[in-house]
Design an enzyme around this catalytic site. Structure first.
Site, PDB file in Angstrom:
ATOM      1  CG  ASP A  20      -2.087   0.941   1.115  1.00  0.00           C
ATOM      2  OD1 ASP A  20      -2.349   1.424  -0.007  1.00  0.00           O
ATOM      3  OD2 ASP A  20      -2.739   1.209   2.136  1.00  0.00           O
ATOM      4  CD  GLU A  67     -13.375  -5.363  -1.285  1.00  0.00           C
ATOM      5  OE1 GLU A  67     -12.159  -5.655  -1.207  1.00  0.00           O
ATOM      6  OE2 GLU A  67     -14.271  -6.223  -1.241  1.00  0.00           O
ATOM      7  CG  ASN A  68      -7.938  -2.087  -5.121  1.00  0.00           C
ATOM      8  OD1 ASN A  68      -7.018  -2.890  -4.966  1.00  0.00           O
ATOM      9  ND2 ASN A  68      -8.163  -1.111  -4.241  1.00  0.00           N
ATOM     10  NE  ARG A  71      -7.708   2.014  -5.423  1.00  0.00           N
ATOM     11  CZ  ARG A  71      -6.512   2.134  -4.896  1.00  0.00           C
ATOM     12  NH1 ARG A  71      -5.506   2.558  -5.636  1.00  0.00           N
ATOM     13  NH2 ARG A  71      -6.308   1.830  -3.637  1.00  0.00           N
ATOM     14  CD  GLU A 198       3.661 -13.485  15.740  1.00  0.00           C
ATOM     15  OE1 GLU A 198       3.717 -12.318  16.173  1.00  0.00           O
ATOM     16  OE2 GLU A 198       3.194 -14.433  16.415  1.00  0.00           O
TER      17      GLU A 198
HETATM   18  C1  IPE Z   1      -5.333  -2.768  -0.176  1.00  0.00           C
HETATM   19  O1  IPE Z   1      -5.032  -1.435  -0.314  1.00  0.00           O
HETATM   20  C2  IPE Z   1      -5.310  -3.429  -1.537  1.00  0.00           C
HETATM   21  C3  IPE Z   1      -4.000  -3.568  -2.160  1.00  0.00           C
HETATM   22  C4  IPE Z   1      -2.861  -3.217  -1.632  1.00  0.00           C
HETATM   23  C5  IPE Z   1      -4.004  -4.164  -3.470  1.00  0.00           C
HETATM   24  P1  IPE Z   1      -6.173  -0.317  -0.448  1.00  0.00           P
HETATM   25  O2  IPE Z   1      -5.456   0.972  -0.610  1.00  0.00           O
HETATM   26  O3  IPE Z   1      -7.135  -0.698  -1.504  1.00  0.00           O
HETATM   27  O4  IPE Z   1      -6.907  -0.426   0.970  1.00  0.00           O
HETATM   28  P2  IPE Z   1      -7.789   0.620   1.754  1.00  0.00           P
HETATM   29  O5  IPE Z   1      -8.873   1.059   0.825  1.00  0.00           O
HETATM   30  O6  IPE Z   1      -6.899   1.751   2.142  1.00  0.00           O
HETATM   31  O7  IPE Z   1      -8.296  -0.119   2.951  1.00  0.00           O
HETATM   32  C1  IPE Z   2      -1.521   0.415  -3.422  1.00  0.00           C
HETATM   33  O1  IPE Z   2      -1.369   1.797  -3.445  1.00  0.00           O
HETATM   34  C2  IPE Z   2      -1.792  -0.126  -4.818  1.00  0.00           C
HETATM   35  C3  IPE Z   2      -3.141  -0.662  -5.007  1.00  0.00           C
HETATM   36  C4  IPE Z   2      -4.100  -0.677  -4.125  1.00  0.00           C
HETATM   37  C5  IPE Z   2      -3.430  -1.212  -6.318  1.00  0.00           C
HETATM   38  P1  IPE Z   2      -2.600   2.798  -3.389  1.00  0.00           P
HETATM   39  O2  IPE Z   2      -2.992   3.129  -4.783  1.00  0.00           O
HETATM   40  O3  IPE Z   2      -3.672   2.258  -2.535  1.00  0.00           O
HETATM   41  O4  IPE Z   2      -1.912   4.058  -2.702  1.00  0.00           O
HETATM   42  P2  IPE Z   2      -2.522   4.995  -1.586  1.00  0.00           P
HETATM   43  O5  IPE Z   2      -3.028   4.123  -0.480  1.00  0.00           O
HETATM   44  O6  IPE Z   2      -3.615   5.793  -2.227  1.00  0.00           O
HETATM   45  O7  IPE Z   2      -1.371   5.845  -1.147  1.00  0.00           O
HETATM   46 MG    MG Z   3      -4.083   2.388  -0.576  1.00  0.00          MG
END
Ligand code: IPE
Ligand code: IPE
Ligand code: MG
Length: 231
Positions: A20, A67-68, A71, A198
């Site tokens: 993340d 859930e992505n 976006r 862990e």
């Molecule tokens: C979790 O990260 C999913 C991945 C790293 C692929 P998100 O950025 O989607 O999670 P939330 O929305 O902050 O919980």
């Molecule tokens: C993780 O980075 C990648 C995916 C979830 C695909 P994010 O895109 O969630 O980055 P932040 O959380 O907005 O910084």
């Molecule tokens: Mg994220």
């Protein structure tokens, strides 16, 4: 040096990472969000190499959650484009290094050309001695529901029978769960498998994640007392 129970000196066989912070990395560096994802792929590449060097049998990476899909279309398309490029560029290295690719989550709903590339990569890495499992269109609650339905169909709903039907059924038990970027939540990742894993959280944003961070996490793991409810 191999320790008695198998695995390397740190004792972990299976680590998983919630990768993340790509967006925040881009923002912090005044770059487009897509560049954060691009640099995230480079972090994936070096982490896969580091996992091998550090003797992990399995590394599971959360790449795209169920859930992505919420976006913006453009970001999803950037991520899928990076997926195509990564498979094309890194498959030879997976094969050469004996890395078996595995996908958890329902990847069959991705664009047909990506599904075909993944199926080809799965077939060509099937004999690898260590595993990199990539979570694509993955949601742990959905995975558990699917597994429970299959267990019910087989006439036995027990923790063991549900475990046996999870996408991760053929992987070693999860030892260590890592999340980058300072968030302290699981975001629908490996909820069942994390029962006695862990946890290791870091403020480091995923594109800045280095082999030394994985080593630090494994060293932390090595120092922990696991009880599994006993004493
Ligand atoms: C979790 O990260 C999913 C991945 C790293 C692929 P998100 O950025 O989607 O999670 P939330 O929305 O902050 O919980
Ligand atoms: C993780 O980075 C990648 C995916 C979830 C695909 P994010 O895109 O969630 O980055 P932040 O959380 O907005 O910084
Ligand atoms: Mg994220």
């Amino acid at each position: 040096m191999q320790s008695e129970g198998g695995g390397a000196g740190h004792g972990a066989r299976h680590a998983a990472i919630i990768m993340d912070g790509n967006g925040r990395w881009a923002k912090r560096n005044r770059l487009p969000r897509a560049m954060g994802h691009y640099r995230g792929v480079e972090a994936v590449r070096r982490t896969v190499r580091a996992a091998g060097a550090l003797g992990l049998e399995c590394l599971t990476l959360y790449a795209f959650s169920s859930e992505n899909w919420k976006r913006p279309e453009e970001e999803i398309s950037d991520l899928m484009g990076l997926m195509r490029k990564f498979i094309a560029s890194d498959l030879p290295e997976f094969i050469a290094n004996g890395v078996r690719l595995k996908i958890i989550g329902d990847y069959t709903v991705l664009e047909p050309d990506i599904v075909a590339m993944l199926d080809d990569a799965l077939a060509r890495t099937a004999n690898g001695q260590r595993t990199v499992a990539v979570a694509l269109n993955y949601g742990s609650q959905q995975e558990i529901a699917r597994a429970a339905a299959k267990a019910a169909q087989a006439g036995e709903i027990t923790p063991e029978s549900i475990s046996a039907h999870l996408d991760t059924a053929d992987l070693p038990p999860l030892d260590l769960l890592i999340r980058t970027s300072g968030e302290v939540r699981l975001s629908n990742f490996l909820l069942w498998q994390a029962a006695y894993a862990e946890m290791w959280f870091t403020d480091v944003l995923w594109p800045d994640f280095m082999p030394a961070h994985l080593e630090e996490a494994l060293n932390s793991f090595a120092g922990r007392e696991r009880r599994f409810g006993g004493r």
